[in-house]
Design an enzyme around this catalytic site. Structure first.
Site, short mmCIF file in Angstrom:
data_model
loop_
_atom_site.label_atom_id
_atom_site.label_comp_id
_atom_site.label_asym_id
_atom_site.label_seq_id
_atom_site.Cartn_x
_atom_site.Cartn_y
_atom_site.Cartn_z
N HIS A 9 0.82 -1.22 0.00
CA HIS A 9 0.00 0.00 0.00
C HIS A 9 0.86 1.27 0.00
O HIS A 9 0.49 2.28 -0.57
CB HIS A 9 -0.93 0.00 1.22
CG HIS A 9 -0.20 -0.15 2.52
ND1 HIS A 9 0.39 -1.34 2.90
CD2 HIS A 9 0.09 0.73 3.50
CE1 HIS A 9 0.99 -1.18 4.07
NE2 HIS A 9 0.82 0.06 4.45
N CYS A 65 7.59 0.11 -2.30
CA CYS A 65 6.90 0.23 -1.01
C CYS A 65 7.17 1.65 -0.52
O CYS A 65 7.63 2.48 -1.30
CB CYS A 65 7.31 -0.87 -0.02
SG CYS A 65 8.98 -0.81 0.63
N GLY A 66 6.88 1.94 0.73
CA GLY A 66 7.05 3.31 1.21
C GLY A 66 8.48 3.79 1.03
O GLY A 66 8.75 4.86 0.48
N THR A 67 9.41 2.97 1.49
CA THR A 67 10.84 3.31 1.38
C THR A 67 11.54 2.53 0.28
O THR A 67 12.65 2.89 -0.11
CB THR A 67 11.55 2.97 2.70
OG1 THR A 67 11.34 1.57 2.95
CG2 THR A 67 11.02 3.80 3.86
N GLY A 68 10.96 1.43 -0.14
CA GLY A 68 11.63 0.50 -1.06
C GLY A 68 12.49 -0.50 -0.31
O GLY A 68 13.01 -1.45 -0.90
N ILE A 69 12.64 -0.28 1.00
CA ILE A 69 13.57 -1.12 1.77
C ILE A 69 12.97 -2.50 2.07
O ILE A 69 13.56 -3.54 1.75
CB ILE A 69 13.98 -0.41 3.09
CG1 ILE A 69 14.77 0.87 2.78
CG2 ILE A 69 14.82 -1.35 3.96
CD1 ILE A 69 15.03 1.75 4.00
N GLY A 70 11.80 -2.50 2.71
CA GLY A 70 11.22 -3.78 3.12
C GLY A 70 10.97 -4.71 1.95
O GLY A 70 11.26 -5.92 2.01
N ARG A 132 34.83 -8.62 -14.97
CA ARG A 132 35.10 -8.74 -13.52
C ARG A 132 33.80 -8.67 -12.71
O ARG A 132 33.71 -9.25 -11.63
CB ARG A 132 36.09 -7.66 -13.08
CG ARG A 132 35.55 -6.24 -13.12
CD ARG A 132 36.63 -5.22 -12.79
NE ARG A 132 36.10 -3.88 -12.67
CZ ARG A 132 35.78 -3.10 -13.69
NH1 ARG A 132 35.91 -3.53 -14.92
NH2 ARG A 132 35.31 -1.87 -13.48
C1 RB5 Z 1 4.28 0.47 5.20
O1 RB5 Z 1 3.78 1.38 6.12
C2 RB5 Z 1 5.79 0.61 5.10
O2 RB5 Z 1 6.39 0.12 6.25
C3 RB5 Z 1 6.31 -0.10 3.87
O3 RB5 Z 1 5.69 0.42 2.73
C4 RB5 Z 1 7.80 0.00 3.62
O4 RB5 Z 1 8.25 1.31 3.67
C5 RB5 Z 1 8.63 -0.93 4.39
O5 RB5 Z 1 9.85 -1.03 4.21
#
Ligand code: RB5
Length: 150
Positions: A9, A65-70, A132
């Site tokens: 989301h 995602c919000g940050t792209g991290i998760g 390489r």
């Molecule tokens: C959702 O609130 C948020 O945690 C998810 O989109 C993301 O940023 C997680 O890494």
């Protein structure tokens, strides 16, 4: 080229921007969800897109995602996936040329729509350089082998 696209989301609106952009460019894609702004868990989408790319059903994946991290951490748990979280065009180009990234991750709460489109464009038009860099990517696969359980 076939692209698997997905978001939670937190990346839903950016995914929409990316899908419209891919459509404009006549690039074939499948939407792996989510399909509304209702809250979902990013690992489910990262896994689904990661598995589709790793299985060879899609050439590349783009996940948000919000940050792209998760979602990038989640996709990277699938053996064969090299997901790169990019917030600039230099990294997007290098992630293809040096790391042979097969999944691009973007953070909706971090970058704007126009930059995201430039990153997608750069990422899709950059090629792996091998040499390489190939040796190093093979070493990533060896790490996966070492920890593979099944
Ligand atoms: C959702 O609130 C948020 O945690 C998810 O989109 C993301 O940023 C997680 O890494």
């Amino acid at each position: 080229m076939k692209i698997a696209v997905g978001s939670d989301h937190g990346g839903f609106l950016l995914k929409d921007v990316i899908m419209k952009y891919l459509k404009e460019k006549n690039i074939d894609f499948t939407d792996f969800g989510c399909f509304s702004k209702d809250s979902v868990d990013y690992p489910d989408i990262g896994q689904a897109v990661g598995e589709a790319v790793a299985a060879g059903e899609y050439d590349k994946g783009i996940i948000c995602c919000g940050t792209g991290i998760g979602i990038s951490i989640s996709a990277n748990k699938v053996p064969g996936v090299r997901a790169a979280l990019c917030g600039d065009c230099f990294s997007a180009k290098a992630s293809r040329e040096h790391n042979d990234a097969n999944v691009l991750a973007l953070g909706e709460r971090v970058i704007g729509a126009e930059l995201a489109k430039m990153i997608v464009d750069t990422w899709l038009s950059s090629e792996f350089q091998g040499g390489r860099h190939g040796r190093r990517v093979e070493k990533i696969a060896k790490i996966e082998e070492k920890y593979r359980r099944s």
